[in-house]
Write a protein that holds these residues in place. Structure first.
Motif, mmCIF file in Angstrom:
data_model
loop_
_atom_site.group_PDB
_atom_site.id
_atom_site.type_symbol
_atom_site.label_atom_id
_atom_site.label_comp_id
_atom_site.label_asym_id
_atom_site.label_seq_id
_atom_site.Cartn_x
_atom_site.Cartn_y
_atom_site.Cartn_z
ATOM 1 N N ARG A 57 0.835 -1.208 0.000
ATOM 2 C CA ARG A 57 0.000 0.000 0.000
ATOM 3 C C ARG A 57 0.867 1.253 0.000
ATOM 4 O O ARG A 57 0.554 2.243 -0.663
ATOM 5 N N ARG A 58 1.969 1.226 0.746
ATOM 6 C CA ARG A 58 2.875 2.377 0.770
ATOM 7 C C ARG A 58 3.599 2.561 -0.570
ATOM 8 O O ARG A 58 3.914 3.685 -0.973
ATOM 9 N N LEU A 59 3.869 1.432 -1.249
ATOM 10 C CA LEU A 59 4.598 1.503 -2.528
ATOM 11 C C LEU A 59 3.697 1.840 -3.704
ATOM 12 O O LEU A 59 4.187 2.262 -4.752
ATOM 13 N N ASP A 60 2.399 1.649 -3.529
ATOM 14 C CA ASP A 60 1.457 1.889 -4.625
ATOM 15 C C ASP A 60 1.532 3.344 -5.076
ATOM 16 O O ASP A 60 1.386 4.268 -4.272
ATOM 17 N N GLY A 61 1.767 3.546 -6.344
ATOM 18 C CA GLY A 61 1.896 4.894 -6.890
ATOM 19 C C GLY A 61 3.305 5.434 -6.859
ATOM 20 O O GLY A 61 3.583 6.475 -7.460
ATOM 21 N N LYS A 62 4.189 4.747 -6.149
ATOM 22 C CA LYS A 62 5.575 5.204 -6.058
ATOM 23 C C LYS A 62 6.525 4.293 -6.830
ATOM 24 O O LYS A 62 7.552 4.754 -7.342
ATOM 25 N N VAL A 63 6.213 3.024 -6.873
ATOM 26 C CA VAL A 63 7.066 2.035 -7.534
ATOM 27 C C VAL A 63 6.262 1.390 -8.659
ATOM 28 O O VAL A 63 5.121 0.961 -8.437
ATOM 29 N N PRO A 64 6.816 1.314 -9.870
ATOM 30 C CA PRO A 64 6.087 0.674 -10.979
ATOM 31 C C PRO A 64 5.727 -0.778 -10.653
ATOM 32 O O PRO A 64 6.554 -1.531 -10.139
ATOM 33 N N GLY A 65 4.476 -1.129 -10.934
ATOM 34 C CA GLY A 65 4.027 -2.500 -10.700
ATOM 35 C C GLY A 65 3.540 -2.769 -9.295
ATOM 36 O O GLY A 65 3.057 -3.877 -9.007
#
Length: 210
Positions: A91-99
């Protein structure tokens, strides 16, 4: 039917529910009993597999074992490592890291598959034994030994019912959600019919931790 044929009305009934399959029958029973002035309480194990359960009638005082069940070490460890921790990271990586969004959706599906096909297959056969111990350690708070009737409509609660019958001579312990013997008693509280499919869950008081 004469007055002597009418079974004495209980003052307090406790219903034990570890699963949600008997909730509809419990609601029908509780409605008929409560409108005749009987206090109806329910002890529910809503910690696991309860999200889609129908809402219990607002006339029922509901006491929850969820906190105790969810704190069991192996259960807490499984949910943390398999479900909560990976979901929080993705959830924290969503929108920040591709995929990351795709990985988050994949994890949600995989976690659901593991819960249905791994977790429940292992946990379900032992769940009622664990819940029985939790309930026995806390039911004194309801003074269940002074209740008139204890009902076990859920097969998983039968061992708990046996234990209560051995410990307490007073309550009648039964599996039957049957208000027929009390049908001739007058209605003291003209409660309106209540349908959990129509009324929102916010219509009833929250469950009380036991």
């Amino acid at each position: 039917m004469t007055a002597t044929d009418v079974q004495e009305l209980p003052q307090r009934v406790v219903v034990l529910l570890f699963g949600n399959a008997a909730i509809k029958r419990t609601n029908d029973y509780a409605y008929q009993m409560a409108r005749r002035g009987v206090k109806v309480q329910a002890v529910v194990a809503d910690g696991q597999g309860w999200k889609r359960a129908p809402t219990l009638h607002p006339a029922v005082e509901v006491y929850s074992l969820a906190r105790q069940e969810n704190r069991r070490p192996l259960l807490w460890l499984y949910e943390t490592l398999v479900e909560r921790l990976p979901a929080a990271v993705l959830r924290r990586l969503d929108g920040k890291v591709p995929g990351a969004g795709l990985a988050r959706r994949a994890h949600r599906k995989a976690a659901g598959f593991c819960r249905r096909n791994v977790f429940w297959r292992v946990y379900r056969p032992f769940r009622h034994h664990a819940l029985r111990g939790m309930a026995l350690r806390r039911l004194h708070r309801l003074e269940v030994g002074h209740a008139d009737v204890v009902v076990c409509p859920d097969p998983a609660t039968i061992p708990l019912g046996w234990s209560l019958a051995k410990r307490h001579p007073l309550p009648e312990v039964t599996r039957a959600l049957h208000y027929g013997p009390y049908r001739e008693h007058p209605v003291l509280l003209p409660l309106e019919p209540w349908d959990p499919d129509v009324h929102a869950k916010e219509d009833r008081p929250p469950y009380r931790p036991l």
